[in-house]
Design a protein around this motif. Structure first.
Motif, mmCIF file in Angstrom:
data_model
loop_
_atom_site.group_PDB
_atom_site.id
_atom_site.type_symbol
_atom_site.label_atom_id
_atom_site.label_comp_id
_atom_site.label_asym_id
_atom_site.label_seq_id
_atom_site.Cartn_x
_atom_site.Cartn_y
_atom_site.Cartn_z
ATOM 1 N N VAL A 1 0.867 -1.179 0.000
ATOM 2 C CA VAL A 1 0.000 0.000 0.000
ATOM 3 C C VAL A 1 0.904 1.230 0.000
ATOM 4 O O VAL A 1 1.653 1.442 0.955
ATOM 5 C CB VAL A 1 -0.927 0.023 1.241
ATOM 6 C CG1 VAL A 1 -1.759 1.294 1.267
ATOM 7 C CG2 VAL A 1 -1.827 -1.203 1.265
ATOM 8 N N VAL B 1 -2.353 -8.106 6.546
ATOM 9 C CA VAL B 1 -3.794 -8.151 6.327
ATOM 10 C C VAL B 1 -4.397 -9.058 7.386
ATOM 11 O O VAL B 1 -4.030 -10.228 7.499
ATOM 12 C CB VAL B 1 -4.130 -8.661 4.911
ATOM 13 C CG1 VAL B 1 -5.629 -8.765 4.718
ATOM 14 C CG2 VAL B 1 -3.509 -7.742 3.860
ATOM 15 N N LEU C 1 -10.263 -3.908 1.354
ATOM 16 C CA LEU C 1 -9.355 -3.734 2.474
ATOM 17 C C LEU C 1 -9.630 -2.374 3.093
ATOM 18 O O LEU C 1 -9.791 -1.385 2.378
ATOM 19 C CB LEU C 1 -7.896 -3.759 2.007
ATOM 20 C CG LEU C 1 -7.364 -5.064 1.438
ATOM 21 C CD1 LEU C 1 -5.973 -4.839 0.864
ATOM 22 C CD2 LEU C 1 -7.326 -6.137 2.510
ATOM 23 N N VAL D 1 -7.672 0.118 5.363
ATOM 24 C CA VAL D 1 -6.362 0.402 5.952
ATOM 25 C C VAL D 1 -6.612 1.264 7.185
ATOM 26 O O VAL D 1 -7.209 2.331 7.097
ATOM 27 C CB VAL D 1 -5.442 1.131 4.955
ATOM 28 C CG1 VAL D 1 -4.073 1.397 5.594
ATOM 29 C CG2 VAL D 1 -5.293 0.334 3.667
ATOM 30 N N GLU E 1 0.245 0.799 10.966
ATOM 31 C CA GLU E 1 -0.836 0.599 9.992
ATOM 32 C C GLU E 1 -0.978 -0.884 9.694
ATOM 33 O O GLU E 1 0.009 -1.616 9.682
ATOM 34 C CB GLU E 1 -0.533 1.298 8.659
ATOM 35 C CG GLU E 1 -0.697 2.774 8.630
ATOM 36 C CD GLU E 1 -0.510 3.336 7.224
ATOM 37 O OE1 GLU E 1 -1.168 4.327 6.920
ATOM 38 O OE2 GLU E 1 0.294 2.787 6.448
ATOM 39 N N CYS F 1 -4.131 -3.710 7.537
ATOM 40 C CA CYS F 1 -5.373 -3.780 6.768
ATOM 41 C C CYS F 1 -6.330 -4.774 7.402
ATOM 42 O O CYS F 1 -5.906 -5.820 7.906
ATOM 43 C CB CYS F 1 -5.090 -4.241 5.341
ATOM 44 S SG CYS F 1 -3.973 -3.182 4.431
#
Length: 189
Positions: free
Chosen positions: A82, A89, A108, A110, A117, A119
């Protein structure tokens, strides 16, 4: 002559998510007391509807390429790139012990706080709604694994997540080294 540029529904949602992520929680005065009101992006994950406070939503994107990572927990479905960053994820359904169907995930979300960060897999993304503390009618059952991360459940059965707790949860960190794996031993390389 000017051309009209039409955006796809996904582009519109991405633009809205970016705008809303810059918003702040606010207070609304009522007759008797002050009620905390915040904007939540409603997302379907693992067959349930969850509310994610927009201040934690960085973007919403279509699920395209997901790269599985071996030797990781079942809730970590893989990684994606990303904006040049590799993000894990998370299947929140598996993490919370809910039924989860990998085939139904299409998007997804985020999420992040500070430099952290990751997802969340989503079946679908809905509107942003303002939710006040007074709209939370009950707490999740004590046996629900997601209870520590849930502010409560609204009358419309939206599980309002406490994203700061989820993002800061050390259980979501995958940083272990694989000391030995089948077929790999000293001198086998």
């Amino acid at each position: 002559m000017s051309r009209v540029v039409r955006k796809t529904p996904f582009e519109i949602l991405e633009e809205r998510a970016e705008k809303l992520a810059r918003g702040d929680a606010r207070k609304v005065e009522t007759d008797d007391s002050s009620t905390h009101v915040f904007d939540c992006l409603e997302v379907d994950m693992a067959g349930e509807r969850f509310g994610i406070e927009t201040g934690y939503v960085r973007e919403v994107r279509k699920l395209e390429t997901l790269t599985p990572v071996p030797c990781t927990p079942a809730w970590m479905k893989g990684v994606v790139s990303v904006r040049g960053h590799i993000l894990q994820v998370v299947d929140i359904g598996v993490y919370f012990g809910l039924n989860s169907s990998r085939d139904s995930y299409r998007q997804l979300v985020v999420v992040g706080k500070g430099d952290t960060e990751f997802c969340l897999l989503a079946e679908s993304v809905h509107d942003v709604r303002s939710i006040g503390d007074s709209m939370i009618v009950r707490q999740p059952e004590s046996g629900f694994a997601g209870a520590p991360y849930c502010r409560g459940i609204t009358g419309n059965r939206v599980f309002v997540l406490m994203m700061d707790r989820l993002i800061d949860d050390p259980g979501l960190e995958v940083d272990e080294e694989v000391s030995s794996a089948p077929g790999i031993g000293a001198g086998s390389i």
